[in-house]
Motif scaffolding. Structure first.
Motif, PDB file in Angstrom:
ATOM      1  N   PHE A 248      -7.163   0.163  -3.696  1.00 12.58           N
ATOM      2  CA  PHE A 248      -7.933   0.236  -2.574  1.00 12.58           C
ATOM      3  C   PHE A 248      -7.941  -1.139  -1.831  1.00 12.58           C
ATOM      4  CE2 PHE A 248      -9.508   2.764  -5.988  1.00 12.58           C
ATOM      5  CZ  PHE A 248      -9.738   4.018  -5.235  1.00 12.58           C
ATOM      6  N   VAL A 249      -7.462  -0.965  -0.406  1.00 16.58           N
ATOM      7  CA  VAL A 249      -7.271  -2.450   0.534  1.00 16.58           C
ATOM      8  C   VAL A 249      -8.151  -2.023   1.719  1.00 16.58           C
ATOM      9  CG1 VAL A 249      -5.565  -3.606   1.672  1.00 16.58           C
ATOM     10  CG2 VAL A 249      -4.986  -2.603  -0.701  1.00 16.58           C
ATOM     11  N   ALA A 250      -8.717  -3.176   2.025  1.00 16.30           N
ATOM     12  CA  ALA A 250      -9.368  -3.199   3.350  1.00 16.30           C
ATOM     13  C   ALA A 250      -8.817  -4.517   4.053  1.00 16.30           C
ATOM     14  CB  ALA A 250     -10.945  -3.349   3.223  1.00 16.30           C
ATOM     15  N   THR A 251      -8.736  -4.636   5.250  1.00 17.26           N
ATOM     16  CA  THR A 251      -7.941  -5.526   6.112  1.00 17.26           C
ATOM     17  C   THR A 251      -8.979  -5.768   7.122  1.00 17.26           C
ATOM     18  OG1 THR A 251      -5.533  -5.071   5.461  1.00 17.26           O
ATOM     19  CG2 THR A 251      -6.067  -6.466   7.404  1.00 17.26           C
TER      20      THR A 251
ATOM     21  N   PRO B 127      -4.973   5.908   6.163  1.00 19.09           N
ATOM     22  CA  PRO B 127      -5.157   4.749   7.147  1.00 19.09           C
ATOM     23  C   PRO B 127      -6.261   5.066   7.921  1.00 19.09           C
ATOM     24  CG  PRO B 127      -3.317   6.551   7.726  1.00 19.09           C
ATOM     25  CD  PRO B 127      -4.183   6.978   6.692  1.00 19.09           C
ATOM     26  N   LEU B 128      -7.453   4.336   7.665  1.00 13.50           N
ATOM     27  CA  LEU B 128      -8.732   4.364   8.436  1.00 13.50           C
ATOM     28  C   LEU B 128      -8.925   3.120   9.260  1.00 13.50           C
ATOM     29  CD1 LEU B 128     -11.195   6.076   8.552  1.00 13.50           C
ATOM     30  CD2 LEU B 128     -12.128   4.747   6.674  1.00 13.50           C
ATOM     31  N   ASP B 129      -8.930   3.573  10.388  1.00 10.55           N
ATOM     32  CA  ASP B 129      -9.133   2.417  11.492  1.00 10.55           C
ATOM     33  C   ASP B 129     -10.596   2.391  11.706  1.00 10.55           C
ATOM     34  OD1 ASP B 129      -9.056   0.346  13.252  1.00 10.55           O
ATOM     35  OD2 ASP B 129      -8.467   1.422  14.897  1.00 10.55           O
ATOM     36  N   GLU B 130     -11.572   0.972  11.597  1.00 11.18           N
ATOM     37  CA  GLU B 130     -12.682   0.954  12.024  1.00 11.18           C
ATOM     38  C   GLU B 130     -13.670   1.509  10.803  1.00 11.18           C
ATOM     39  OE1 GLU B 130     -13.908  -0.707  14.230  1.00 11.18           O
ATOM     40  OE2 GLU B 130     -12.480  -0.850  15.664  1.00 11.18           O
ATOM     41  N   PHE B 131     -13.248   0.814   9.556  1.00  8.42           N
ATOM     42  CA  PHE B 131     -13.993   1.408   8.258  1.00  8.42           C
ATOM     43  C   PHE B 131     -15.498   1.117   8.272  1.00  8.42           C
ATOM     44  CE2 PHE B 131     -15.152   0.502   3.696  1.00  8.42           C
ATOM     45  CZ  PHE B 131     -14.577   1.826   3.184  1.00  8.42           C
TER      46      PHE B 131
ATOM     47  N   CYS C  56       0.801  -1.092   0.023  1.00  9.85           N
ATOM     48  CA  CYS C  56      -0.078   0.132  -0.032  1.00  9.85           C
ATOM     49  C   CYS C  56       1.010   1.275   0.128  1.00  9.85           C
ATOM     50  CB  CYS C  56      -0.916   0.003   1.087  1.00  9.85           C
ATOM     51  SG  CYS C  56      -2.175  -1.478   1.050  1.00  9.85           S
ATOM     52  N   LEU C  57       1.928   1.282   0.858  1.00 11.66           N
ATOM     53  CA  LEU C  57       2.667   2.391   0.837  1.00 11.66           C
ATOM     54  C   LEU C  57       3.522   2.730  -0.464  1.00 11.66           C
ATOM     55  CD1 LEU C  57       3.685   4.863   2.628  1.00 11.66           C
ATOM     56  CD2 LEU C  57       5.312   3.317   3.776  1.00 11.66           C
ATOM     57  N   VAL C  58       3.935   1.688  -0.875  1.00  9.30           N
ATOM     58  CA  VAL C  58       5.018   1.717  -2.156  1.00  9.30           C
ATOM     59  C   VAL C  58       3.872   2.296  -3.389  1.00  9.30           C
ATOM     60  CG1 VAL C  58       6.271   0.571  -3.983  1.00  9.30           C
ATOM     61  CG2 VAL C  58       6.714   0.291  -1.617  1.00  9.30           C
ATOM     62  N   SER C  59       2.749   1.786  -3.353  1.00  3.97           N
ATOM     63  CA  SER C  59       1.626   2.224  -4.548  1.00  3.97           C
ATOM     64  C   SER C  59       1.342   3.514  -4.176  1.00  3.97           C
ATOM     65  CB  SER C  59       0.411   1.260  -4.070  1.00  3.97           C
ATOM     66  OG  SER C  59      -0.439   1.758  -4.983  1.00  3.97           O
ATOM     67  N   CYS C  60       1.359   3.849  -3.037  1.00  2.00           N
ATOM     68  CA  CYS C  60       1.024   5.432  -2.787  1.00  2.00           C
ATOM     69  C   CYS C  60       2.147   6.224  -3.302  1.00  2.00           C
ATOM     70  CB  CYS C  60       0.725   5.674  -1.246  1.00  2.00           C
ATOM     71  SG  CYS C  60       0.980   7.319  -0.764  1.00  2.00           S
ATOM     72  N   LEU C  61       3.337   5.987  -2.999  1.00  2.71           N
ATOM     73  CA  LEU C  61       4.415   6.897  -3.263  1.00  2.71           C
ATOM     74  C   LEU C  61       4.646   6.990  -5.069  1.00  2.71           C
ATOM     75  CD1 LEU C  61       6.989   5.633  -0.592  1.00  2.71           C
ATOM     76  CD2 LEU C  61       5.522   7.822  -0.620  1.00  2.71           C
ATOM     77  N   ILE C  62       4.387   5.905  -5.635  1.00  5.22           N
ATOM     78  CA  ILE C  62       4.501   5.980  -6.733  1.00  5.22           C
ATOM     79  C   ILE C  62       3.182   6.022  -7.715  1.00  5.22           C
ATOM     80  CG2 ILE C  62       6.449   4.605  -6.804  1.00  5.22           C
ATOM     81  CD1 ILE C  62       4.645   2.123  -7.808  1.00  5.22           C
TER      82      ILE C  62
END
Length: 95
Positions: A27-30, A82-86, A6-12
């Motif tokens: 877009f990722v949800a964990t 970075p969203l907690d409690e989506f 996620c972080l690398v995708s954001c940076l590039i």
């Protein structure tokens, strides 16, 4: 590992595009039970981005409206949110 992707995708995110001009978005949800360690990944985003000299890529995690998200993206069009409690966010968004 997923946090790193996620972080690398954001940076590039806005630096690489296809031959048709499309730029990638991820877009990722964990999902995990309480106390499973999800919050550590959220904290690490800030730590790594700050150490790399690009903390502006981490959007505020406490945004509660679509207008706040649009405002953040207008200032920083490539970012990691970075969203907690989506689920709570979805509830607010649907009201």
């Amino acid at each position: 590992m997923l946090g790193g992707i996620c972080l690398v995708s954001c940076l590039i995110g806005r630096k690489i595009k296809s031959s048709l001009g499309a730029k990638g978005n991820i877009f990722v949800a964990t999902f995990a039970k309480s106390a499973a360690g999800k919050n550590r990944v959220l904290e690490a985003f800030n730590e790594v981005a700050t150490a790399a000299g690009c903390p502006e890529y981490i959007l505020p995690g406490d945004m509660t409206s679509d207008s706040a998200l649009a405002d953040s993206l207008s200032k920083q069009p490539a970012g990691l949110w970075p969203l907690d409690e989506f689920g709570k966010f979805l509830k607010v968004a649907n009201d």
